[in-house]
Design an enzyme around this catalytic site. Sequence first.
Site: not given
Ligand SMILES: Cc1cc2nc3c(=O)[nH]c(=O)nc-3n(C[C@H](O)[C@H](O)[C@H](O)COP(=O)(O)O)c2cc1C
Lengths: 302, 302, 258, 258
Positions: A128, A263-264, A125, A189, A73, A163, A45-46
Amino acid sequence: MVDLRTEVAGVRLRNPTMLASGFLDETGGSMARVYEAGAGAVVTKSIGPQPREGYPNPTIVELDAGLLNAVGLPNPGIVEYEREVKRAHAAGAVVIGSVFGKDADEYATVAAKMATYGVKAIELNLSCPHAKGLGTEIAQHEDAVQEFTRAVKDVVSLPVFPKLSPNVQDITTFAVAAEKGGADGIVAINTLKAMAITPELKMPSLANRFGGLSGPAIRPIGVRAVYDICEKVHIPVIGVGGIGSGRDALEYIMAGASAVQVGTAIISKGLGVFNEITKEMASLLEDAGFRSVPEAIGVAHA
Amino acid sequence: MVDLRTEVAGVRLRNPTMLASGFLDETGGSMARVYEAGAGAVVTKSIGPQPREGYPNPTIVELDAGLLNAVGLPNPGIVEYEREVKRAHAAGAVVIGSVFGKDADEYATVAAKMATYGVKAIELNLSCPHAKGLGTEIAQHEDAVQEFTRAVKDVVSLPVFPKLSPNVQDITTFAVAAEKGGADGIVAINTLKAMAITPELKMPSLANRFGGLSGPAIRPIGVRAVYDICEKVHIPVIGVGGIGSGRDALEYIMAGASAVQVGTAIISKGLGVFNEITKEMASLLEDAGFRSVPEAIGVAHA
Amino acid sequence: MPRIQVVPLLEVVRETPTTMTYRFRADLGGQPGQFLMVWIPRYDELPMALSYLGAVKGITVRDYGDATHILAAFNAGDRIGIRGPYGNVFRLQGEKVLAVGGGSGMASMIAAIESFAQQGARVVTAVGAKAANELLFVERANASGEVHIATDDGSRGFKGFVPALAEKLVEREKFDQVLTCGPERMMKAVVDLARKHHVPVQASLERYMKCGIGICDACSLDDQLVCVDGPIFTAEQLEGSEDFGHFRRDKSGRRVAA
Amino acid sequence: MPRIQVVPLLEVVRETPTTMTYRFRADLGGQPGQFLMVWIPRYDELPMALSYLGAVKGITVRDYGDATHILAAFNAGDRIGIRGPYGNVFRLQGEKVLAVGGGSGMASMIAAIESFAQQGARVVTAVGAKAANELLFVERANASGEVHIATDDGSRGFKGFVPALAEKLVEREKFDQVLTCGPERMMKAVVDLARKHHVPVQASLERYMKCGIGICDACSLDDQLVCVDGPIFTAEQLEGSEDFGHFRRDKSGRRVAA
Ligand SMILES: Cc1cc2nc3c(=O)[nH]c(=O)nc-3n(C[C@H](O)[C@H](O)[C@H](O)COP(=O)(O)O)c2cc1C
Ligand SMILES: Cc1cc2nc3c(=O)[nH]c(=O)nc-3n(C[C@H](O)[C@H](O)[C@H](O)COP(=O)(O)OP(=O)(O)OC[C@H]3O[C@@H](n4cnc5c(N)ncnc54)[C@H](O)[C@@H]3O)c2cc1C
Ligand SMILES: Cc1cc2nc3c(=O)[nH]c(=O)nc-3n(C[C@H](O)[C@H](O)[C@H](O)COP(=O)(O)OP(=O)(O)OC[C@H]3O[C@@H](n4cnc5c(N)ncnc54)[C@H](O)[C@@H]3O)c2cc1C
Ligand SMILES: Cc1cc2nc3c(=O)[nH]c(=O)nc-3n(C[C@H](O)[C@H](O)[C@H](O)COP(=O)(O)O)c2cc1C
Ligand code: FES
Ligand code: FES
């Protein structure tokens, strides 16, 4: 058999998949579990200098084509987070520490502390899309990206991966700025600025109104970003955005990514997604006549 | 019963749906048919000064969350296009003429000619993300948006609606520039810069490599753009991007749009989509206690 | 299609001075023990167990903090957003079931109590609350089997905590399984006593939640996620847990005393 | 899931000096008259009728212009991309069917000829080509009924255009329907003669296509779209058409002589 091992700026990975920052990485127990489920590495997590609660609920909205979030965050702060990194390391996980701050100094301080926890690389990060007043907003300017990267490079001896945000006119100018700042790799991204409204309630669906879009919706945007960035920089790129299958991962790899983050897709596929991706990737690579991941990196530029 | 009529900068619409530019609007026969199927208005294909073939096939790729295209602005040129507008008018259609050019002069020339065909408004395509060297690329700067808008306003006495790109850091600065240039309304958004790769062939899926993303994937991005723009300008906004249901349309309307455009949803729903949207919209508006569309515009800002 | 449904409340029923049931029609399934994420517009989104599973669903909510207090003022016709059902399910094991509920914990168990009774099991329920007027779902539980009551102040039934009552019942009769939901310390006591008596147990845990769908890590308990691996855990799963009964995570993810 | 499938060619069969059949396995259905959009990597994407509908599908392509000329050099093992099937379907009406094919038009009709015969219809096929060696699918049509041949140069069968041959057949025998595919002027003649003899007709039209799915307007014919409303049109649909037999659209959307 295709050799799935790869390497990004000296960080060796058993396979090119990583857990994306923000997913199951607030606690060491979860990171350990994700690594055990097959991820090549986990990104934390960031983490910022202080504990932060994030935004009120609703923080997450599932849409037809992706996920909208404004968690804001939340994180326990760099001091308390040591425990979580240790727990992940105890399970043998390869951990990359993601950090944020409000200025170059804070980024450097948090990164330096994170480095002492034994992580293999630092992710910055800078992107965001829904946290006001943090470095993540400041970093919408090329100069800031270069400066923050440099500040962190000056205090850690680990690879540093800024990032980047897709919410810009041309992401490649930011990648070039990061490279100038001494970045060892680029992650692209982060989520796209987005919003959903619930018409029955006449209001935005997130408590924070605005949020970031992730998931299948953004994959074509991420693939293009990675493709474009790879034409402009000489450092490795880690692709992220909407990856949920081996085929998706290969789109990024052929666009030039050395590794990918997921992630998702965990929502629909669970933690099995990492093994599923590596298996499908291996079989597609084999069909296409590749013997290793590095051979396939960037082939779509031909 | 909810009154679905609405009005955008003096253009009266029987309902708030319009056919988006680039869909079934290269020929008058198709535009007539779309109007007959229930659209409140039809926007023409973006027309330039000369005939243009566009890019080679593949020009269209269906993805899991949206549509990727790089048709490359094919159009028969403004002279030949008169015939098509006439044919659409013969069916009683409300036609909005979309134009593009390589500089302010060309925009003005084509728009002036289009105006003589009896269209009700001019839409300026300032935003096609995959046509190099056209105004659509130049218009990635606020100054150009203001200048092109002004140039067209100077030569036509119709409402002028610049259509903006989401591929920028902050779309609201472009909306403000358009307003300064004399725009009577804003259309947002065009497609997002994107790319798909076909791993089995190790190459981009589009002949042009890059393209624009439309459909469900971009709806949350469009809703946010419209919401943000409405906080910054005093002219009406027309929302477009991923609309395929009455609910989707209401997201845009509650974000502040006075009308909406529909494109990609035609693939999955056919031309019945216009009636489906207006019906569902009426029923949701009724449930929410609204008696007309204008009452619901922008309510999510409360 | 968005996963959130907005539903008007059909009925709001006061169960106790601090607890209300909200009934609504929704296009979703739901099995005993599962929960919804409930959006209280402009305030919060919270996990709430399904206390009614039929065509007209229900949730039963204790007026506890900021958001639930707002909800307590909602009337029929007001709208809430819901998504789910999420989480795993109470499973019937054997023929004799002891359900041990504390406070609003009965809301999570009542559907299981009714369903198990309907499947032919003998269900004995031990209901605990601070005082008699805070007892929840005594009648529904009674209609599905035998009910025993404990109140902290002795205003009705056994005076004392419900785990002590439960221990008496377990000593009296051999049960095939124990269900429990309530304050975590109470559940810890119930799990410990069931373990002592070698009765399998399923405990429904509560943790602060954000996503409800297994991505945000807000609800983690050791390396388990309450939202997708739970909310129901067995004694075996909880054995050796460092967190259960001791620690939870606050909104920032810090580990704090439970 | 992307809608494009990449498939290796299992077999490439020369049908005539200028026409090849490409066989491949694909995870898609397909009925008589439907087409695929066929991606010839690095060159073009083109509409092609399904000439084989079984487990191993096929398309049959005339080496005509730039892209089809590239395709003519493809071998087994080479890969193409396909999406579809798109478009409407030839429908059996009655018991006696006359199929009139010109050149590569036989590729669109052969699956219908076989399917109608299998359903018990009597199918008479009139096949036309410039010369004997350009005749396509004579044997397959023969196995499904009766075949009559026309060549422009008289090198085999009737000397002359196939509509003239068709007219003789229609005068000889009362058909319940006519199918046709080939050059548009030829089809125009066939539609006119069928109309004259009051026989229902289904003509499979060809137009330049981009999307194949009804959005780009490249394939329009009056206010119909060949890709989704067609490719098969009845005489009634074509009656009064300003475009059929006269105009088509070029790549820029200009209306030009057909
Ligand atoms: C609930 C959630 C929390 C996230 N928290 C962070 C974060 O703390 N730091 C960060 O760099 N990206 C964060 N992201 C972005 C993800 O790391 C990633 O870049 C983005 O979701 C695209 O990837 P995905 O389509 O596989 O989810 C977050 C995304 C989601 C959905
Ligand atoms: C699976 C599950 C099912 C539940 N079912 C019920 C039920 O049927 N009936 C019922 O009354 N309660 C139930 N709860 C508990 C309920 O969610 C909390 O009591 C409620 O969120 C308190 O909200 P508040 O805003 O009023 O309190 P606050 O003022 O926000 O906080 C008070 C305390 O409530 C807890 N809490 C707050 N927000 C959340 C959250 N999003 N998720 C979990 N806990 C939170 C925290 O421990 C916090 O310290 C359930 C919880 C879980 C995890
Ligand atoms: C529904 C349908 C089914 C078809 N089935 C077959 C078939 O089974 N076998 C066969 O040999 N041919 C078939 N065609 C025709 C085939 O698509 C064209 O002959 C082919 O595209 C020519 O391509 P080229 O690049 O070789 O020629 P080019 O050099 O590109 O052009 C030659 C001419 O071909 C036509 N053409 C080119 N591109 C397209 C396109 N994307 N769509 C339609 N026409 C085009 C134009 O009229 C052009 O002037 C079909 C066409 C349609 C619309
Ligand atoms: C095939 C295609 C062609 C398009 N052509 C144009 C165009 O000529 N001019 C224009 O302004 N927008 C064009 N667009 C963009 C659409 O008008 C619209 O802004 C976009 O598709 C988002 O809406 P949708 O999600 O409803 O399709 C095109 C989009 C597609 C998919
Ligand atoms: S609430 Fe998000 S992981 Fe459980
Ligand atoms: S090919 Fe695009 S509409 Fe028919």
